[in-house]
Motif scaffolding. Structure first.
Motif, PDB file in Angstrom:
ATOM      1  N   THR A   1      -3.976  -9.579 -23.910  1.00  0.00           N
ATOM      2  CA  THR A   1      -3.532  -8.317 -24.481  1.00  0.00           C
ATOM      3  C   THR A   1      -4.744  -7.602 -25.080  1.00  0.00           C
ATOM      4  OG1 THR A   1      -3.109  -9.145 -26.718  1.00  0.00           O
ATOM      5  CG2 THR A   1      -1.364  -9.466 -25.072  1.00  0.00           C
ATOM      6  N   GLU A   2      -4.521  -6.420 -25.622  1.00  0.00           N
ATOM      7  CA  GLU A   2      -5.619  -5.687 -26.255  1.00  0.00           C
ATOM      8  C   GLU A   2      -6.202  -6.470 -27.431  1.00  0.00           C
ATOM      9  OE1 GLU A   2      -7.018  -2.976 -24.944  1.00  0.00           O
ATOM     10  OE2 GLU A   2      -5.591  -3.381 -23.322  1.00  0.00           O
ATOM     11  N   GLY A   3      -5.353  -7.266 -28.103  1.00  0.00           N
ATOM     12  CA  GLY A   3      -5.839  -8.073 -29.219  1.00  0.00           C
ATOM     13  C   GLY A   3      -6.847  -9.119 -28.777  1.00  0.00           C
ATOM     14  N   GLU A   4      -6.539  -9.840 -27.700  1.00  0.00           N
ATOM     15  CA  GLU A   4      -7.479 -10.840 -27.188  1.00  0.00           C
ATOM     16  C   GLU A   4      -8.747 -10.176 -26.653  1.00  0.00           C
ATOM     17  OE1 GLU A   4      -3.913 -12.568 -27.908  1.00  0.00           O
ATOM     18  OE2 GLU A   4      -4.027 -11.281 -26.124  1.00  0.00           O
ATOM     19  N   LYS A   5      -8.591  -9.050 -25.972  1.00  0.00           N
ATOM     20  CA  LYS A   5      -9.755  -8.360 -25.417  1.00  0.00           C
ATOM     21  C   LYS A   5     -10.718  -7.939 -26.525  1.00  0.00           C
ATOM     22  CE  LYS A   5      -7.233  -6.579 -21.390  1.00  0.00           C
ATOM     23  NZ  LYS A   5      -6.713  -5.356 -20.715  1.00  0.00           N
ATOM     24  N   ALA A   6     -10.172  -7.414 -27.626  1.00  0.00           N
ATOM     25  CA  ALA A   6     -11.017  -6.999 -28.749  1.00  0.00           C
ATOM     26  C   ALA A   6     -11.697  -8.203 -29.386  1.00  0.00           C
ATOM     27  CB  ALA A   6     -10.181  -6.243 -29.781  1.00  0.00           C
ATOM     28  N   PHE A   7     -10.961  -9.301 -29.518  1.00  0.00           N
ATOM     29  CA  PHE A   7     -11.510 -10.522 -30.095  1.00  0.00           C
ATOM     30  C   PHE A   7     -12.666 -11.050 -29.242  1.00  0.00           C
ATOM     31  CE2 PHE A   7     -11.626 -15.136 -30.661  1.00  0.00           C
ATOM     32  CZ  PHE A   7     -11.590 -15.268 -32.044  1.00  0.00           C
ATOM     33  N   ILE A   8     -12.469 -11.095 -27.931  1.00  0.00           N
ATOM     34  CA  ILE A   8     -13.497 -11.586 -27.014  1.00  0.00           C
ATOM     35  C   ILE A   8     -14.744 -10.695 -27.077  1.00  0.00           C
ATOM     36  CG2 ILE A   8     -14.042 -11.941 -24.565  1.00  0.00           C
ATOM     37  CD1 ILE A   8     -11.011 -12.666 -24.235  1.00  0.00           C
TER      38      ILE A   8
END
Length: 206
Positions: free
Chosen positions: A40-47
């Motif tokens: 999701t956008e949350g994981e993408k931002a974290f990565i």
């Protein structure tokens, strides 16, 4: 229903260990849907914020190997909601991870955010690409300003991910993070020293 990461991790021996501890029913009765096979956008931002991660592979003899990977923040690129990629730069030239992945493309990645005590764990299949094999991905993952010789590209295909709880994660901070945190204190100290010098000069003049 699915619990993607545990669907993979829960082998017969793992389920036996859960039964021995009396919690097997807890997982077998899980009624949610945590397939988690799309970022999701949350994981993408974290990565995108990470400047390192750990990657585990397994050899033909069954021995695991964990390698630390580091680089500029965001060096692990999100290609799409199921694909990551990173450039493999020349290191100690043992090529243990590279060799292991030739025998089995299965890998596990741990991405840590120590200040916020967050941990993203990923099951994936990893494909080795030559630098000229996929020009678009090579352009995405290579950093002209980074010192190092890229030898290959690793393309990481997500199988499932999960988030760990923050328990037992000790907060740690990079030099850059510490510098940013203390900068306001240093600026305030400089102001106070300037004011103090002005006061001293005024007293001396009197």
């Amino acid at each position: 229903m699915s619990y993607g990461f545990l669907d993979i991790a829960s082998t017969p021996s793992v389920r036996a260990a859960q039964a021995e501890m009396g919690i097997d029913q807890f997982w077998s009765d899980f009624a949610g849907d945590r397939k988690m096979d799309r970022f999701t956008e949350g994981e993408k931002a974290f990565i995108a914020e990470r400047d390192s991660f750990y990657m585990a592979t397994v050899s033909e003899t069954g021995w695991p190997y964990i390698q630390h990977r580091g680089g500029p923040a965001g060096f692990l690129k999100v290609v799409d909601d199921r694909t990551l990629a990173f450039a493999d730069y020349r290191g100690n030239r043992q090529y243990i991870s590279t060799g292991n992945l030739a025998a089995s493309d299965k890998a596990s990645l741990f991405l840590m955010d120590y200040p916020r005590r967050a941990r993203l764990k990923i099951y994936a299949h990893v494909e080795k690409l030559a630098l000229d094999e996929d020009p678009a991905i090579t352009a995405l993952v290579t950093d002209a300003g980074y010192r190092g010789k890229a030898e290959r590209i690793f393309k990481v295909r997500l199988e499932a991910f999960d988030w760990n709880c923050p328990q037992h994660i000790t907060p740690r901070f990079t030099e850059k993070e510490v510098a940013a945190a203390v900068r306001p204190l240093q600026e305030r100290l400089a102001e106070l020293e300037k004011e103090n010098a002005a006061l001293r000069a005024g007293v001396g003049a009197a």
